[in-house]
Design an enzyme around this catalytic site. Structure first.
Site, PDB file in Angstrom:
ATOM      1  N   THR A  63      -6.232 -16.003 -33.482  1.00 54.42           N
ATOM      2  CA  THR A  63      -5.340 -15.591 -32.391  1.00 54.42           C
ATOM      3  C   THR A  63      -3.924 -15.777 -32.899  1.00 54.42           C
ATOM      4  O   THR A  63      -3.409 -16.892 -32.957  1.00 54.42           O
ATOM      5  CB  THR A  63      -5.569 -16.440 -31.131  1.00 54.42           C
ATOM      6  OG1 THR A  63      -6.942 -16.332 -30.736  1.00 54.42           O
ATOM      7  CG2 THR A  63      -4.684 -15.960 -29.986  1.00 54.42           C
ATOM      8  N   LYS A 123      -6.926 -10.629 -26.261  1.00 51.75           N
ATOM      9  CA  LYS A 123      -7.252 -12.052 -26.354  1.00 51.75           C
ATOM     10  C   LYS A 123      -6.188 -12.912 -25.687  1.00 51.75           C
ATOM     11  O   LYS A 123      -6.499 -13.871 -24.966  1.00 51.75           O
ATOM     12  CB  LYS A 123      -7.398 -12.445 -27.824  1.00 51.75           C
ATOM     13  CG  LYS A 123      -7.510 -13.953 -28.086  1.00 51.75           C
ATOM     14  CD  LYS A 123      -8.776 -14.560 -27.494  1.00 51.75           C
ATOM     15  CE  LYS A 123      -8.810 -16.066 -27.645  1.00 51.75           C
ATOM     16  NZ  LYS A 123      -8.843 -16.539 -29.027  1.00 51.75           N
TER      17      LYS A 123
END
Length: 299
Positions: free
Chosen positions: A98, A173
């Site tokens: 991420t 995400k």
């Protein structure tokens, strides 16, 4: 699947290690690398080849996964002086990290200039989901490239095609994580207020989960980690701060004001400043108890 069957995996920490393990258990040959030598031991014992550098992985494997903690580390691993971009064998980099869409796009462009495709595929579900193979995998990349490695994603959990360009998986995400961390923060405040007001915590959670206030925190983290006071979800407050910071910045760049998101970011950042960076994210409850003068506060 690409002709070169060997898979590279860079970053075998809390999330990367169980994902790499699942690939090995499904019969895939892996070459792994991590700066932490101890992180490599478990996978070495079950058959993984251990490389001595990022470059060694990229010189040998056609497909290379990355699961890394920060945008800066991902950028260095991918396109640094000894990064994946210089590899002789690699054709596809699959990023499970991420790191935000800005970094993902920058890296993808640099890799493509060297003939290496990028698949942006961050995951959600925590360490437990990685171990069980129940992660949500958010895939963004050229359809024809994704098709070549589709079977690998199925090992991790449920897959979602969210776009055709690297960066779109990152945005998805970050939005997911922002919702999750916001739900946990407001649930923590409500929980502490209810207990201070004389409500039984188990009853309160049962009522909320039967009503309109239920969310991921009340249905998962509170019953499993907060009410038993184990605080062992497996995701540190520092990582929450990173993710929600990236999320708010990206949303603001898109022209969304982010009143709520900015406030929640401040709350998590304040907890991190109170020695909380490495504490489990579920321990936010203990900080709120402490700030509220409630019994059972942080120790």
């Amino acid at each position: 699947m690409l002709e070169n069957k060997l898979i590279g995996f860079i970053g075998v920490g809390v999330m990367g290690r169980p994902m790499a393990r699942r690939l090995i258990e499904q019969g895939h040959a892996l070459m792994i690398y991590d700066r932490d030598a101890h992180a490599l031991d478990e996978l070495r014992k079950i058959g993984a080849q251990v490389a001595d550098s990022v470059r060694a992985v990229a010189d040998t494997a056609g497909v290379v996964f990355t699961s890394l903690p920060t945008p800066a580390i991902f950028r260095d691993v991918a396109i640094g002086a000894q990064g994946v971009v210089h590899g002789k064998a690699v054709k596809v980099l699959i990023d499970l990290s991420t790191v935000g869409s800005t970094t993902e796009k920058e890296v993808a462009a640099a890799l493509l200039a060297r003939g290496i495709e990028t698949i942006d595929a961050p995951v959600s579900g925590g360490a437990a989901g990685a171990q069980k193979g129940t992660l949500a995998v958010m895939i963004a990349g050229k359809p024809e490239v994704v098709a070549q490695v589709r079977e690998l994603f199925d090992v991790f959990g449920k897959t979602f095609n969210v776009g055709s360009e690297p960066g779109q998986g990152q945005l998805m995400k970050l939005l997911n994580n922002m919702l999750s961390s916001t739900a946990f923060a407001i649930t923590s405040e409500a929980f502490v207020a209810g207990v201070k007001g004389g409500l039984e915590p188990e009853t309160m959670m049962a009522v909320i989960n039967a009503g309109s206030g239920k969310n991921g925190a009340t249905q998962d983290k509170f019953p499993k980690q907060v009410l038993p006071r184990t605080f062992d979800f497996g995701f540190p407050i520092g990582s929450v701060c990173k993710d929600i910071g990236l999320a708010v910045d990206e949303c603001q760049a898109l022209g969304v004001p982010m009143w709520v998101g900015s406030t929640v970011r401040q709350l998590w950042n304040f907890a991190a400043l109170q020695d909380g960076t490495k504490r489990d994210m579920t321990e936010l409850v203990r900080y709120i108890e402490d700030w509220s003068g409630s019994a059972g506060g942080k120790k």
